[in-house]
Design an enzyme around this catalytic site. Structure first.
Site, PDB file in Angstrom:
ATOM      1  N   GLU A 123       7.343 -43.274 -26.191  1.00 52.26           N
ATOM      2  CA  GLU A 123       6.130 -42.794 -25.521  1.00 52.26           C
ATOM      3  C   GLU A 123       5.064 -42.510 -26.585  1.00 52.26           C
ATOM      4  O   GLU A 123       5.312 -41.772 -27.527  1.00 52.26           O
ATOM      5  CB  GLU A 123       6.450 -41.523 -24.712  1.00 52.26           C
ATOM      6  CG  GLU A 123       5.236 -40.774 -24.193  1.00 52.26           C
ATOM      7  CD  GLU A 123       4.302 -41.625 -23.351  1.00 52.26           C
ATOM      8  OE1 GLU A 123       4.764 -42.285 -22.402  1.00 52.26           O
ATOM      9  OE2 GLU A 123       3.088 -41.647 -23.675  1.00 52.26           O
ATOM     10  N   THR A 157       0.428 -41.877 -14.673  1.00 50.48           N
ATOM     11  CA  THR A 157       1.354 -41.185 -13.763  1.00 50.48           C
ATOM     12  C   THR A 157       0.855 -39.806 -13.354  1.00 50.48           C
ATOM     13  O   THR A 157       1.094 -39.350 -12.242  1.00 50.48           O
ATOM     14  CB  THR A 157       2.737 -41.076 -14.462  1.00 50.48           C
ATOM     15  OG1 THR A 157       3.208 -42.409 -14.680  1.00 50.48           O
ATOM     16  CG2 THR A 157       3.743 -40.309 -13.635  1.00 50.48           C
ATOM     17  N   SER A 160      -2.899 -39.924  -6.681  1.00 44.58           N
ATOM     18  CA  SER A 160      -2.775 -39.145  -5.440  1.00 44.58           C
ATOM     19  C   SER A 160      -1.342 -38.735  -5.108  1.00 44.58           C
ATOM     20  O   SER A 160      -1.130 -37.942  -4.205  1.00 44.58           O
ATOM     21  CB  SER A 160      -3.347 -39.934  -4.262  1.00 44.58           C
ATOM     22  OG  SER A 160      -4.594 -40.497  -4.591  1.00 44.58           O
ATOM     23  N   ILE A 215       0.992 -40.473  -3.698  1.00 46.65           N
ATOM     24  CA  ILE A 215       1.371 -40.905  -2.349  1.00 46.65           C
ATOM     25  C   ILE A 215       2.403 -42.018  -2.384  1.00 46.65           C
ATOM     26  O   ILE A 215       2.298 -42.960  -3.159  1.00 46.65           O
ATOM     27  CB  ILE A 215       0.131 -41.415  -1.585  1.00 46.65           C
ATOM     28  CG1 ILE A 215      -0.841 -40.263  -1.383  1.00 46.65           C
ATOM     29  CG2 ILE A 215       0.526 -42.009  -0.236  1.00 46.65           C
ATOM     30  CD1 ILE A 215      -2.134 -40.692  -0.785  1.00 46.65           C
ATOM     31  N   HIS A 227       3.233 -44.874  -0.305  1.00 44.26           N
ATOM     32  CA  HIS A 227       2.566 -45.605   0.776  1.00 44.26           C
ATOM     33  C   HIS A 227       3.563 -46.279   1.707  1.00 44.26           C
ATOM     34  O   HIS A 227       4.707 -46.538   1.327  1.00 44.26           O
ATOM     35  CB  HIS A 227       1.632 -46.661   0.177  1.00 44.26           C
ATOM     36  CG  HIS A 227       0.458 -46.077  -0.550  1.00 44.26           C
ATOM     37  ND1 HIS A 227      -0.636 -45.556   0.103  1.00 44.26           N
ATOM     38  CD2 HIS A 227       0.223 -45.907  -1.873  1.00 44.26           C
ATOM     39  CE1 HIS A 227      -1.507 -45.102  -0.792  1.00 44.26           C
ATOM     40  NE2 HIS A 227      -1.000 -45.298  -2.002  1.00 44.26           N
ATOM     41  N   LYS A 274      -8.448 -47.910  -1.164  1.00 44.08           N
ATOM     42  CA  LYS A 274      -8.004 -47.269   0.073  1.00 44.08           C
ATOM     43  C   LYS A 274      -8.927 -46.107   0.419  1.00 44.08           C
ATOM     44  O   LYS A 274      -8.715 -45.417   1.401  1.00 44.08           O
ATOM     45  CB  LYS A 274      -6.575 -46.768  -0.107  1.00 44.08           C
ATOM     46  CG  LYS A 274      -5.571 -47.895  -0.333  1.00 44.08           C
ATOM     47  CD  LYS A 274      -4.147 -47.371  -0.236  1.00 44.08           C
ATOM     48  CE  LYS A 274      -3.114 -48.462  -0.433  1.00 44.08           C
ATOM     49  NZ  LYS A 274      -2.930 -48.821  -1.863  1.00 44.08           N
ATOM     50  N   ARG A 318      -6.805 -45.729 -13.338  1.00 45.45           N
ATOM     51  CA  ARG A 318      -5.820 -46.724 -12.911  1.00 45.45           C
ATOM     52  C   ARG A 318      -6.029 -47.992 -13.717  1.00 45.45           C
ATOM     53  O   ARG A 318      -7.159 -48.378 -14.015  1.00 45.45           O
ATOM     54  CB  ARG A 318      -5.977 -47.141 -11.455  1.00 45.45           C
ATOM     55  CG  ARG A 318      -6.068 -46.048 -10.433  1.00 45.45           C
ATOM     56  CD  ARG A 318      -7.463 -45.879 -10.046  1.00 45.45           C
ATOM     57  NE  ARG A 318      -7.678 -45.574  -8.644  1.00 45.45           N
ATOM     58  CZ  ARG A 318      -8.776 -44.974  -8.249  1.00 45.45           C
ATOM     59  NH1 ARG A 318      -9.673 -44.580  -9.133  1.00 45.45           N
ATOM     60  NH2 ARG A 318      -8.994 -44.772  -6.980  1.00 45.45           N
TER      61      ARG A 318
END
Lengths: 405, 475
Positions: free
Chosen positions: B29, B39, B43, B45, B47, B247, B309
């Site tokens: 890392e 990470t 959000s 989520i 999906h 989205k 992102r």
């Protein structure tokens, strides 16, 4: 373990210690619960003076004020539980708390909430910029410096001119941290006038009134703070930007009353109480900064004493108000405490006006109380004493302020 | 040795998957924390998998990934809440989008959905904009804490004989026969038989070090508000109807009871630009208020933040073998978090075994079940009481907002936490409404006591994020 008592006081700061003392004096068995290892709350880290002038008629430092209260508690039967965290208070007058010995229950007859306040965090203000280290609430900076001997900055800007912000400006300056100024969004300082003089002017620390922080920048650690002037609607005025090269931003942007873990009484946002510190749940009393934020610990302790006294009387079935008179916020009143009055008892009314006045007339009607306040500002609390007025048969009284021409 | 470059949710889950077959797995890392890149700032989520372009790798892996989260949740002891999601049409124009989503769901083989009318919708989500007409409801959608998945997955790798090394920034690669020699910024080097490049935003740059070309990655910033727990805004994840690009700006109930509003989607120049902006935050407020008008941005805000992102022109995952025994897992944009467990299987079962013809045998001594340090306040009092009898630290509350004990903080440090953010993301201490005003000075002290680091050496997160400069005065 299971405990049973008359009065539990939750919180061992200036309010809670005074409450415990008064409850004991009024004949109740008392348990005082404090989540920190030591009593005193924020008093422990407030090593400056200015405490106790009203309550003890002495000018004390925070730790001295605490010690004085602590000595008064030492001669009583009050059971003090430190490092004890209350997880739950339920309507059946039961509390659950945890400490290093286990999880315990207390059955009580009355409860005094003296849980104080927390600092509003800079993060909640949604100021744009980088996520960086070096942004501290004034209380955290104060804890590092005064209690842990740790220096969290080389140079600093302070945002918010509340008392803690002003005191920290002086503290940082005296410890060799370059304080480049204090930024205040309002057109007047948020703290007491005596602190503006003793903490800023005496050390030539600039105060930027009607200014706000618009952006913070840095690579991992803060390096730049952008500040602009605002108009009367708090909107940024273009082309007024100043950049401060500092590695710390110390924030004093308000206190928020803490009411956890009691969820079932009237709040707004602190506990709403009567002049006898009773909340909407008749066995729960509240005092100090968990009701409204007070200017001085002296007021907090005075309130605490009152809450402790009435909680003790309640627990012995000696206090039942027959009637509660609503106190209404009239014109130009921002903060008001208490919100209800038991007219059989005396009242100390605390209020903050909602704007500055050269000469304000504060009235309580229909009681016919009139007071003149020179240079009234929201940052200085105004106190009004009201005698019992049961015979007047009132449902509601109203407090308001107006400018005297 | 198998080297995995990157400890994000995708990298750590790939490492865990490989580790089921081979003990000798290293995660390298570049940063000072696990799962602290892409990470951390999204959000969170899971999906439903209904809306990805049919035929894309995204659509293939998203629905599968969603299903795999039951297993992930159980084996890694991470929270997955299947709160469901609504895509809400607020006017006649937006109704078309609902029909299109249904068509896509059918093409993608997703059966778990319902089209809800206004009455049903508002019954489920009473705080929604009252002009809502319909929703595309997906009950299998959910939320998780992606960094927690990454931390538990890396813990799994360590328990099963692998290594997780932080502050290892890859700077040079030399091919040696069938192997690679990896050189890191700190001067260290390792020889790997197989390398998996899961470097998130930097996967294209890492691919170049291997002499490979993958689609160019550009950072797209998403800004968010985090709101407190004391007001109930939504039960499920609330989406607007999607645009071609994103989205949209959502309202998300988080795993621990708060809410996220966001994100925006704007391209930025720097892969390190995590700043929030005036315009971005305004956009989040306006768009999310359109969905849930009761959101209180004046009094209920905990904090704001931004994430990046890794976007590509192709808008699809690029997961393939490079020149030699190296696999590039790049362009993992949304729904990368959802797809992550399926990506891990795709890499191991398809790319490694079938495409690279590396024959793998499952290990007999593999430990699948990874425990998490229990959050004591969520346990029953009898259990907690027993823990306190064994260790009094379990009865000392450090974080008052999220109710984290000293024992939990010390366990996090035992598990490798060294910075304030390590402790924060491992335990949730300082994550609450006071943002650490009560507990951070204590946590700093505990880290210092437990690790021997001086207070001046305890960082917020990355190198340079110092908290304490020196002692106020020498004692």
């Amino acid at each position: 373990m299971k405990y049973e008592t008359d009065v539990v006081v939750l919180g061992g700061g200036g309010g809670g210690m005074a409450a415990a003392k008064a409850a004991d004096k009024n004949g109740a068995n008392v348990i005082l619960i404090e989540r920190e290892e030591e009593n005193g709350g924020v008093l422990n880290q407030c090593i400056h003076n200015g405490f106790g002038i009203h309550y003890y008629r002495k000018d004390l430092t925070g730790p001295e004020f605490k010690e004085t209260l602590q000595e008064e508690l030492a001669n009583t039967n009050i059971k003090i539980l430190n490092s004890a965290f209350v997880l739950n208070v339920n309507k059946d007058k039961q509390l659950t708390f945890v400490n290093h010995k286990g999880i315990h229950e207390i059955k009580t007859k009355a409860l005094v909430m003296a849980t104080g306040a927390r600092e509003r965090h800079f993060n909640s203000l949604a100021v744009p910029g980088d996520r960086v280290a070096g942004i501290f609430t004034a209380g955290v900076a104060q804890k590092y410096i005064n209690l842990q001997n740790l220096k969290p900055a080389n140079s600093a800007l302070i945002v918010g001119s509340g008392d803690i912000g002003l005191i920290m400006a002086r503290r940082l300056h005296l410890e060799g941290i370059e304080v480049k100024g204090v930024v205040e969004i309002l057109p007047y300082p948020g703290g007491l006038e005596r602190n503006v003089q003793q903490c800023l002017r005496d050390y030539n620390i600039p105060l930027y009134l009607s200014h706000t922080v618009t952006r913070v920048e840095g690579n991992k650690r803060l390096s730049k703070v952008y500040v602009s002037q605002v108009d009367e609607n708090r909107q940024v005025i273009p082309n007024t930007e100043k950049v401060f090269n500092v590695d710390a931003l110390i924030t004093s942007v308000g206190l928020i009353p803490l009411t956890d873990p009691v969820k079932f009484v009237e709040t707004g946002p602190g506990f709403i109480t009567s002049n006898t510190n009773q909340t909407s749940e008749d066995w729960i009393f509240a005092a100090g900064n968990c009701t409204v934020v007070f200017d001085l610990v002296d007021y907090v302790s005075r309130e605490g004493e009152k809450a402790g006294k009435y909680a003790a009387l309640y627990s012995q079935n000696q206090y039942f108000p027959e009637q509660k008179v609503k106190v209404k916020k009239g014109k130009n009143i921002n903060i008001l405490h208490p919100m209800y009055i038991d007219p059989n008892e005396r009242t100390k009314l605390y209020l903050r006006v909602s704007k500055t006045f050269k000469r304000a007339e504060v009235t309580v009607e229909p009681l016919g109380i009139k007071m003149i306040e020179e240079e009234a500002r929201p940052s200085e609390m105004i106190e009004i004493s009201i005698k019992p007025f049961k015979d007047k048969n009132l449902k509601e009284i109203e407090v308001s302020a107006r400018e005297l021409g | 040795m198998i080297a995995v470059i990157g400890s994000g949710i995708v990298g750590s889950l790939i490492a865990r998957e490989i580790n089921k077959y081979i003990e000798d797995v290293f995660i390298f890392e570049a940063r000072n924390g696990i799962g602290t890149g892409v990470t951390k700032g999204n959000s969170g989520i899971i999906h439903g998998g209904y809306d990805d372009t049919p035929g894309s790798l995204r659509s293939e892996l998203c629905y599968k990934g969603n299903k795999l989260y039951d297993e992930i949740s159980q084996e890694l002891s991470v929270e997955v809440k299947r709160v469901g999601s609504h895509v809400v049409a607020l006017n006649e124009d937006e109704l078309k989008a609902i029909d299109e989503l249904e068509e896509r769901a059918i093409q993608n083989g997703v059966k778990e959905y319902e089209i809800l009318d206004k009455v049903e919708l508002l019954e489920m989500e009473p705080n929604l904009n009252k002009s809502a007409l319909k929703s595309f409801y997906c009950p299998i959608a959910g939320v998780t804490e992606p960094w927690e998945v990454a931390m538990q997955a890396t813990k799994s790798v360590e328990i099963n004989g692998g290594k997780v090394l932080k502050n290892k920034k890859l700077v040079e690669v030399k091919k040696k026969d069938n192997k690679f020699e990896l050189f890191f910024e700190d001067g260290s080097s390792y020889i790997a038989d197989l390398v998996i490049n899961v470097a998130g935003l930097y996967a294209d740059e890492v691919a170049k070090l291997f002499g490979d070309e993958v689609p160019y990655i550009f950072p797209v910033k998403g800004e968010y508000y985090l709101l407190g727990k004391d007001i109930k805004y939504a039960n499920a994840v609330i989406f607007p109807t999607p645009s071609k690009l994103t989205k949209g700006c959502l309202v998300v109930p988080t795993v621990d009871g708060g809410y996220l509003a966001g994100p925006t989607a704007h391209g930025v120049k720097s892969k390190q630009d995590l700043s929030t902006t005036q315009e971005g935050l305004l956009e989040v407020r306006e768009k999310s208020l359109r969905l849930v008008p009761t959101l209180d941005f004046s009094r209920n805000v905990i904090k704001t933040f931004a994430g990046l992102r890794p976007e590509t022109k192709e808008k699809d995952f690029h997961i393939d073998v490079g020149g030699g025994n190296v696999i590039h897992v790049s362009g993992i944009r949304s729904p990368g978090l959802t797809a992550a467990p399926a990506i891990a299987k795709y890499v191991v079962e398809y790319l490694i075994q079938e495409k690279l013809h590396i024959n793998l045998q499952k290990r007999k001594n593999y430990i699948g079940q990874i425990e998490k340090v229990p959050h004591l306040v969520e346990k029953d009092y009898d259990y907690w009481e027993r823990v306190i009898q064994e260790d009094p630290d379990a009865g000392e509350m450090i974080c008052y907002c999220n109710k984290i004990t000293k024992k939990e903080i010390k366990e996090a440090i035992k598990n490798g936490a060294r910075t304030l953010d390590d402790v924060k993301f491992a335990t949730r201490a300082s994550f609450g409404e006071c943002q650490g005003s009560f507990c951070i000075p204590k946590i700093l002290k505990i880290i210092s006591e437990e690790t021997g680091l001086k207070p001046e050496e305890v960082l917020q997160n990355e190198k340079g994020s110092w908290i304490i400069n020196s002692e106020v005065r020498a004692i």
